[in-house]
Design a protein around this motif. Sequence first.
Motif, PDB file in Angstrom:
ATOM      1  N   GLN A   1       0.465 -11.839   8.653  1.00 15.67           N
ATOM      2  CA  GLN A   1      -0.208 -12.630   7.611  1.00 15.67           C
ATOM      3  C   GLN A   1       0.503 -12.498   6.271  1.00 15.67           C
ATOM      4  N   HIS A   2       1.176 -11.392   6.069  1.00 13.33           N
ATOM      5  CA  HIS A   2       1.976 -11.253   4.848  1.00 13.33           C
ATOM      6  C   HIS A   2       3.214 -12.140   4.971  1.00 13.33           C
TER       7      HIS A   2
ATOM      8  N   ASN B   1      11.356   0.638   3.004  1.00 14.61           N
ATOM      9  CA  ASN B   1      10.202   1.222   3.688  1.00 14.61           C
ATOM     10  C   ASN B   1      10.614   2.569   4.267  1.00 14.61           C
TER      11      ASN B   1
ATOM     12  N   SER C   1       4.288  -3.292   5.060  1.00 15.08           N
ATOM     13  CA  SER C   1       4.582  -3.144   6.487  1.00 15.08           C
ATOM     14  C   SER C   1       5.205  -4.398   7.086  1.00 15.08           C
TER      15      SER C   1
ATOM     16  N   SER D   1       0.955  -7.091  -1.746  1.00 18.23           N
ATOM     17  CA  SER D   1       0.317  -7.421  -0.470  1.00 18.23           C
ATOM     18  C   SER D   1      -1.196  -7.514  -0.694  1.00 18.23           C
ATOM     19  N   ARG D   2      -1.864  -7.989   0.321  1.00 21.69           N
ATOM     20  CA  ARG D   2      -3.300  -8.250   0.155  1.00 21.69           C
ATOM     21  C   ARG D   2      -4.160  -7.005  -0.112  1.00 21.69           C
TER      22      ARG D   2
ATOM     23  N   GLY E   1       7.410  -0.857   0.344  1.00 21.08           N
ATOM     24  CA  GLY E   1       6.202  -0.234   0.903  1.00 21.08           C
ATOM     25  C   GLY E   1       5.217  -1.251   1.451  1.00 21.08           C
TER      26      GLY E   1
ATOM     27  N   LYS F   1       0.897   3.823  -2.884  1.00 23.64           N
ATOM     28  CA  LYS F   1      -0.144   4.880  -2.985  1.00 23.64           C
ATOM     29  C   LYS F   1      -1.200   4.654  -4.074  1.00 23.64           C
TER      30      LYS F   1
ATOM     31  N   HIS G   1      -1.203 -11.592  -5.267  1.00 25.49           N
ATOM     32  CA  HIS G   1      -1.285 -11.428  -3.814  1.00 25.49           C
ATOM     33  C   HIS G   1      -0.571 -12.576  -3.084  1.00 25.49           C
ATOM     34  N   VAL G   2       0.458 -12.209  -2.315  1.00 26.61           N
ATOM     35  CA  VAL G   2       1.181 -13.229  -1.556  1.00 26.61           C
ATOM     36  C   VAL G   2       0.874 -13.094  -0.069  1.00 26.61           C
ATOM     37  N   GLY G   3       1.000 -14.191   0.649  1.00 27.47           N
ATOM     38  CA  GLY G   3       0.740 -14.165   2.081  1.00 27.47           C
ATOM     39  C   GLY G   3      -0.133 -15.329   2.472  1.00 27.47           C
ATOM     40  N   GLN G   4      -0.595 -15.233   3.704  1.00 32.48           N
ATOM     41  CA  GLN G   4      -1.365 -16.353   4.221  1.00 32.48           C
ATOM     42  C   GLN G   4      -2.603 -16.655   3.385  1.00 32.48           C
ATOM     43  N   THR G   5      -3.326 -15.622   2.989  1.00 29.89           N
ATOM     44  CA  THR G   5      -4.529 -15.869   2.188  1.00 29.89           C
ATOM     45  C   THR G   5      -4.219 -15.869   0.695  1.00 29.89           C
TER      46      THR G   5
ATOM     47  N   ASP H   1      12.161   6.796   1.014  1.00 25.24           N
ATOM     48  CA  ASP H   1      10.994   6.867   0.134  1.00 25.24           C
ATOM     49  C   ASP H   1      11.179   5.944  -1.077  1.00 25.24           C
ATOM     50  N   ALA H   2      10.246   5.019  -1.214  1.00 26.23           N
ATOM     51  CA  ALA H   2      10.328   4.051  -2.316  1.00 26.23           C
ATOM     52  C   ALA H   2      10.436   4.746  -3.665  1.00 26.23           C
TER      53      ALA H   2
ATOM     54  N   ARG I   1       0.814  -1.209   0.000  1.00 27.26           N
ATOM     55  CA  ARG I   1       0.000   0.000   0.000  1.00 27.26           C
ATOM     56  C   ARG I   1       0.854   1.269   0.000  1.00 27.26           C
TER      57      ARG I   1
HETATM   58  C1  FAD Z   1      -6.733 -13.518   8.392  1.00 27.10           C
HETATM   59  C2  FAD Z   1      -5.938 -12.483   7.642  1.00 27.10           C
HETATM   60  C3  FAD Z   1      -5.260 -12.879   6.504  1.00 27.10           C
HETATM   61  C4  FAD Z   1      -4.455 -11.964   5.810  1.00 27.10           C
HETATM   62  N1  FAD Z   1      -3.764 -12.392   4.722  1.00 27.10           N
HETATM   63  C5  FAD Z   1      -2.874 -11.548   4.124  1.00 27.10           C
HETATM   64  C6  FAD Z   1      -2.063 -11.969   3.029  1.00 27.10           C
HETATM   65  O1  FAD Z   1      -2.176 -13.097   2.557  1.00 27.10           O
HETATM   66  N2  FAD Z   1      -1.175 -11.099   2.494  1.00 27.10           N
HETATM   67  C7  FAD Z   1      -1.027  -9.833   2.961  1.00 27.10           C
HETATM   68  O2  FAD Z   1      -0.184  -9.074   2.425  1.00 27.10           O
HETATM   69  N3  FAD Z   1      -1.806  -9.393   3.967  1.00 27.10           N
HETATM   70  C8  FAD Z   1      -2.721 -10.214   4.546  1.00 27.10           C
HETATM   71  N4  FAD Z   1      -3.504  -9.749   5.548  1.00 27.10           N
HETATM   72  C9  FAD Z   1      -3.460  -8.311   5.854  1.00 27.10           C
HETATM   73  C10 FAD Z   1      -2.274  -7.922   6.694  1.00 27.10           C
HETATM   74  O3  FAD Z   1      -2.614  -8.057   8.052  1.00 27.10           O
HETATM   75  C11 FAD Z   1      -1.891  -6.459   6.427  1.00 27.10           C
HETATM   76  O4  FAD Z   1      -3.027  -5.648   6.597  1.00 27.10           O
HETATM   77  C12 FAD Z   1      -1.335  -6.220   5.022  1.00 27.10           C
HETATM   78  O5  FAD Z   1      -0.290  -7.126   4.729  1.00 27.10           O
HETATM   79  C13 FAD Z   1      -0.823  -4.796   4.929  1.00 27.10           C
HETATM   80  O6  FAD Z   1      -0.432  -4.511   3.601  1.00 27.10           O
HETATM   81  P1  FAD Z   1       0.669  -3.397   3.291  1.00 27.10           P
HETATM   82  O7  FAD Z   1       1.869  -3.711   4.065  1.00 27.10           O
HETATM   83  O8  FAD Z   1       0.756  -3.324   1.814  1.00 27.10           O
HETATM   84  O9  FAD Z   1      -0.044  -2.068   3.767  1.00 27.10           O
HETATM   85  P2  FAD Z   1       0.184  -1.154   5.055  1.00 27.10           P
HETATM   86  O10 FAD Z   1       0.012  -1.939   6.299  1.00 27.10           O
HETATM   87  O11 FAD Z   1      -0.664   0.025   4.834  1.00 27.10           O
HETATM   88  O12 FAD Z   1       1.694  -0.760   4.991  1.00 27.10           O
HETATM   89  C14 FAD Z   1       2.240   0.080   4.026  1.00 27.10           C
HETATM   90  C15 FAD Z   1       3.698   0.244   4.335  1.00 27.10           C
HETATM   91  O13 FAD Z   1       4.259   1.083   3.350  1.00 27.10           O
HETATM   92  C16 FAD Z   1       5.151   1.999   3.956  1.00 27.10           C
HETATM   93  N5  FAD Z   1       5.218   3.173   3.087  1.00 27.10           N
HETATM   94  C17 FAD Z   1       4.272   4.129   2.898  1.00 27.10           C
HETATM   95  N6  FAD Z   1       4.697   5.043   2.006  1.00 27.10           N
HETATM   96  C18 FAD Z   1       5.931   4.665   1.612  1.00 27.10           C
HETATM   97  C19 FAD Z   1       6.884   5.196   0.717  1.00 27.10           C
HETATM   98  N7  FAD Z   1       6.660   6.314   0.025  1.00 27.10           N
HETATM   99  N8  FAD Z   1       8.056   4.552   0.582  1.00 27.10           N
HETATM  100  C20 FAD Z   1       8.330   3.421   1.288  1.00 27.10           C
HETATM  101  N9  FAD Z   1       7.459   2.874   2.134  1.00 27.10           N
HETATM  102  C21 FAD Z   1       6.263   3.462   2.305  1.00 27.10           C
HETATM  103  C22 FAD Z   1       4.554   2.264   5.316  1.00 27.10           C
HETATM  104  O14 FAD Z   1       5.558   2.680   6.213  1.00 27.10           O
HETATM  105  C23 FAD Z   1       3.992   0.887   5.678  1.00 27.10           C
HETATM  106  O15 FAD Z   1       4.954   0.104   6.364  1.00 27.10           O
HETATM  107  C24 FAD Z   1      -4.354 -10.629   6.242  1.00 27.10           C
HETATM  108  C25 FAD Z   1      -5.077 -10.236   7.376  1.00 27.10           C
HETATM  109  C26 FAD Z   1      -5.855 -11.131   8.067  1.00 27.10           C
HETATM  110  C27 FAD Z   1      -6.588 -10.677   9.293  1.00 27.10           C
END
Ligand code: FAD
Lengths: 247, 326
Positions: free
Chosen positions: B273-274, B288, B269, B236-237, B267, B214, B250-254, B306-307, B211
């Motif tokens: 689950q990821h 990150n 987190s 990510s999910r 980018g 952006k 989409h990679v990760g647990q689900t 910044d990515a 995420r």
């Molecule tokens: C039962 C269950 C199963 C799930 N299965 C999965 C799964 O299979 N896969 C999965 O991915 N998730 C899964 N999730 C969701 C998981 O918990 C997280 O919500 C998800 O992985 C977060 O995705 P993210 O890291 O892309 O987003 P965010 O949590 O929003 O993180 C974004 C990251 O980007 C960084 N960032 C922001 N802007 C910049 C920038 N300009 N440059 C560099 N870094 C930046 C931030 O610091 C942050 O660390 C599951 C959740 C549950 C409850």
Amino acid sequence: MKILVAISNVPDTTTKIQFTDGDTKFNAAGVTFVINPYDEWYALVRALELKEANLAEKVTLIHVGLADSEATIRKGLALGADDAVRIDAEGPDALFVADQIAAYAKANAYDLILVGKETINYNGSSVGAMISGVLDLPFISLANKLDLAGNKATVEQEVDGGTQIVECELPLVISCAKGMAEQRIPNMRGIMAARTKPLTVVASNGAAPLTSVKSFTLSAGRTAVKMISEDNMDELVQLLHTQAKVI
Amino acid sequence: MSVLVYTEINKGRVKKASLECINYAAKIAELTGSTVTAFVNNADAAQLEEIGKAGATKILSVKNDKFNADSMLVSAAVEQAAKAENAKVIVFAFDIVGKAVAPRLSAKLKAGLVAGAVDYPSVNGSSLEVKKNVFSGKATALYSINSEVKIISLLPNSFPVTAGDNKATVVDFSVDLSSVNSRIVVKEVKSNDANGTTPLPEAELVVSAGRGMKGPENWKIIEDLAGSLGATTACSRPVADMHWRPHHEHVGQTGVAIRPNLYIAVGISGAIQHLAGVNGSKTIVVINNDKEAPFFKSADYGVVGDAFTIVPKLTEAIKKFKANQN
Ligand SMILES: Cc1cc2nc3c(=O)[nH]c(=O)nc-3n(C[C@H](O)[C@H](O)[C@H](O)COP(=O)(O)OP(=O)(O)OC[C@H]3O[C@@H](n4cnc5c(N)ncnc54)[C@H](O)[C@@H]3O)c2cc1C
């Protein structure tokens, strides 16, 4: 049309895993158990949706486990399943579990048996295909869409490099993956109703499992991360080449 | 007595996961004093040769255009091969076909199954002991398979593939599927991999973003980085849920669980689950802008920043490195 949904009782994803008895048993002390997410979010919710759309008359939950998993079964009933069966045994391996479920399904003539694609504790992706083997029914794996029309199921499933749409007449076993349905939260009415819904306990057939776990080992964490300055991507590339040897 | 390996042809090649299985079966054959028989459908001469080089002593070559669509048919065919070969160990890849067929066969043959093995087995009396990941990668379990016939499915990318100069004896094998009540009819097949990169489960190099990117319009720099490495892209999910990227990424647990040699996470987190789907990666690089991002705890190399500025710099550095290597 009767649907049987197999649910597993698993430690919540965020659980810190620990073992006891010389690393031969999972330490369940203080651990919150939940319905395995694939079983709940996808298999069970889709079964409930099919019932709500009048495409199925009844949704029965089945679980192989001891009395301490009843809270998990009640949660499934609170989400809307009609009744539940618990086969009273600690499922020692996937084939044992599948055998118990298949025996019950056979005796009670289900048209559709739904399972989640895998459990988040044993990650074996095995029970659905095993049930289909015991019952000699067709099996559709990794389904992300399921529709019913009379006696025919139309399913979208993952295949290597893409997805495919298949049709199959019931009875049938399907393993459910992401996309099949959206997660639901049980409401107060469901929770109240779940308390009085039938939960039948059935003795297991006591068969000996063919595999056993001898010991568990916690995965080694990575060694400390090496931080690299954002102005030094050449260094990162060099490390990936010479140290990690991945490029 | 033999170790039977289910081998698959995919897009004109022997699937890499199948070659891993043949190598693996050769180790088991060494341990148990048996030979390796590969079972393959619709292979040509070059593919049969490749299967031999990976370590099969004998190949049961089947020509059948029907059975690949239905696990019921595949399972019945492999069952016939297992009986013909008196196979005591049967090896599958823990991939889409292996996940559907190996457990079915396990039920049919009353053969104990370890699904998703990550290590070579050891022999203990009449049992085989083998490790698999459990609790979504947080631990491994050592299983003992105690039945007479044993089935192991192998987590892809857990073993290197080596080829020797071995030549296998090829035998035409016909399967009789007339008694199988197959009812599954394929209506439509939709392909994911229009861009020709290695499919995610087999990819050795993966560039993944979350995420933090952006929006979908920003993926060009991720694709460029992947392109410079010859890597496959993942996400990510939430990124797939918001339809920024296709669901199969989409990679990760689900989502998909992968074990590449290199996983670059931009980018993301690093939620548990990821991690569950990527913690088997051999090397993890995390980019990150939050130095407290949990992913850094599970990374080998980390870059804080910044990515949008770092990723293009990394792409340039890789291009320069590749140019110097040639
Ligand atoms: C039962 C269950 C199963 C799930 N299965 C999965 C799964 O299979 N896969 C999965 O991915 N998730 C899964 N999730 C969701 C998981 O918990 C997280 O919500 C998800 O992985 C977060 O995705 P993210 O890291 O892309 O987003 P965010 O949590 O929003 O993180 C974004 C990251 O980007 C960084 N960032 C922001 N802007 C910049 C920038 N300009 N440059 C560099 N870094 C930046 C931030 O610091 C942050 O660390 C599951 C959740 C549950 C409850």
